[in-house]
Enzyme design. Structure first.
Site, PDB file in Angstrom:
ATOM      1  N   ALA A  68       0.813  -1.216   0.000  1.00 39.18           N
ATOM      2  CA  ALA A  68       0.000   0.000   0.000  1.00 39.18           C
ATOM      3  C   ALA A  68       0.846   1.266   0.000  1.00 39.18           C
ATOM      4  O   ALA A  68       0.417   2.296  -0.531  1.00 39.18           O
ATOM      5  CB  ALA A  68      -0.932   0.003   1.204  1.00 39.18           C
ATOM      6  N   CYS A 303       4.513   1.213  12.419  1.00 38.72           N
ATOM      7  CA  CYS A 303       5.255   1.913  11.372  1.00 38.72           C
ATOM      8  C   CYS A 303       6.177   2.983  11.937  1.00 38.72           C
ATOM      9  O   CYS A 303       7.140   3.382  11.297  1.00 38.72           O
ATOM     10  CB  CYS A 303       4.287   2.546  10.379  1.00 38.72           C
ATOM     11  SG  CYS A 303       3.158   1.349   9.637  1.00 38.72           S
TER      12      CYS A 303
END
Length: 359
Positions: A68, A303
């Site tokens: 993504a 992340c």
């Protein structure tokens, strides 16, 4: 180990593994080669493409990417003009928007993490932005954004709508109003290393990668194994969508009951229930992780782990640095059992209680 970090990644579904195995063990042809073995690999890729597309709006094209992050970079960099987005987007959107150097707008959100559709429309009018980027489900607090309403507000103004649907794809319906949709296999029990960008028919993007143009705007040799795994995971998600949602809702209610003294981050409603972000004043999350090492949970988004910064999402909904640092995120899904969730949460709660007594 009890795994409660489903927002970071999901376990690989056995069905996805089985679909991948022949392409890892027995068949190795390049799907872009014209010989018979290559055509067989190409056929497997196209079956997977159709399976992935079955969970997306009609009238568009699925283009496989490495994930993504690549899909979002391609969508943002491939459209001219400024971008309007909002403060709780994933870093793959916010950092790409910032790097563009354009006159972009990042809008604030309310305490539940939602951006107002009329504010998005006003920003588009004032800047003449060509793109609006709004995620469907937030990866840190589970908020479901009003994507359909935002699309209805900005479409008459000529802006394209990009939706980061990584956390929503395969879980909830994706609004038809989107012009581009970024998704990832490893968030729906598929393999890591593959995602896709869905682009509505008639929308043109400047290529991000140049080379062989294998995906019609995206260059690079595709992996039949990764594509097959993604397709199988998507097909399974389609058949299990209602069942998976009911499972997540049951586990959410159970988790809230076990952590009744903790404060919920984000909205009570209009959220994906497989995501539970909670905080407890004075909690030392690093110590909690050390004390309960056999439970995999998150202090925020994986992340940004190790950065030392508090979550931009939690700051955007009004939490102080102290409150953000006292937050944990628990994620559960298809393979989480009630018994293991209760046992893990009771251990977390007991360890948190011990911190308070020691203090």
């Amino acid at each position: 180990m009890t795994y409660l970090d489903y927002q970071a990644t999901t376990p690989l579904a056995p069905e996805a593994f089985d679909a991948m195995l022949p392409w890892l063990r027995d068949q190795h042809a390049n799907p872009h080669s014209p010989h018979r073995a290559g055509r067989a690999a190409k056929a497997a890729v196209e079956v997977a493409r159709a399976q992935v597309a079955a969970l997306l709006p009609a009238g568009g094209r699925v283009m496989f990417t490495s994930g993504a992050t690549e899909a979002l970079n391609w969508a943002i960099k491939g459209v001219g003009g400024a971008t309007v987005t909002q403060a709780t987007e994933h870093a793959a959107v916010l950092d790409t928007v910032a790097a563009s150097g354009r006159a972009n707008v990042v809008l604030p959100v309310d305490r539940g993490g939602r951006v107002a559709p009329d504010a998005v429309a006003t920003a588009v009018q004032e800047t003449g932005a060509g793109l609006v980027a709004v995620m469907l489900v937030n990866n840190e607090i589970g908020t479901i954004q009003p994507v359909a309403e935002i699309g209805a507000a900005v479409k008459p103004l000529g802006a394209l709508l990009l939706c980061d649907a990584v956390q929503g794809y395969g879980r909830i319906a994706i609004p038809e109003v989107c012009d581009m949709i970024a998704i990832s296999a490893h968030k729906i029990y598929g393999p890591k290393g593959i995602g896709a960008l869905w682009v509505r028919d008639g929308v043109s993007l400047t290529p991000l990668l140049h080379g062989g143009d294998q995906e019609g705007g995206r260059s690079g040799t595709l992996s039949p194994a990764l594509c097959a795994g993604f397709g199988a995971a998507a097909a399974l998600a389609k058949t299990r969508m209602a069942e998976d949602a009911a499972q997540a809702a049951r586990l959410f209610d159970l988790a809230r009951a076990r952590l009744s003294g903790w404060t919920l981050n984000g909205p009570d409603e209009q959220r994906w229930p497989g995501n539970l972000s909670v905080r407890r004043d004075g909690l030392d999350v690093a110590r909690l992780m050390s004390d309960v090492r056999d439970v995999a949970f998150s202090a925020g988004s994986a992340c940004a782990s190790g950065s030392g910064r508090t979550s931009h999402v939690l700051r955007a909904i009004g939490l102080s640095d102290a409150q953000a640092r006292a937050t944990i995120r628990v994620g559960f899904g298809r393979y989480t059992t009630e018994d293991e969730l209760v046992a893990a949460l009771d251990r977390l709660a007991a360890a948190a209680d011990a911190q308070k007594v020691a203090a």
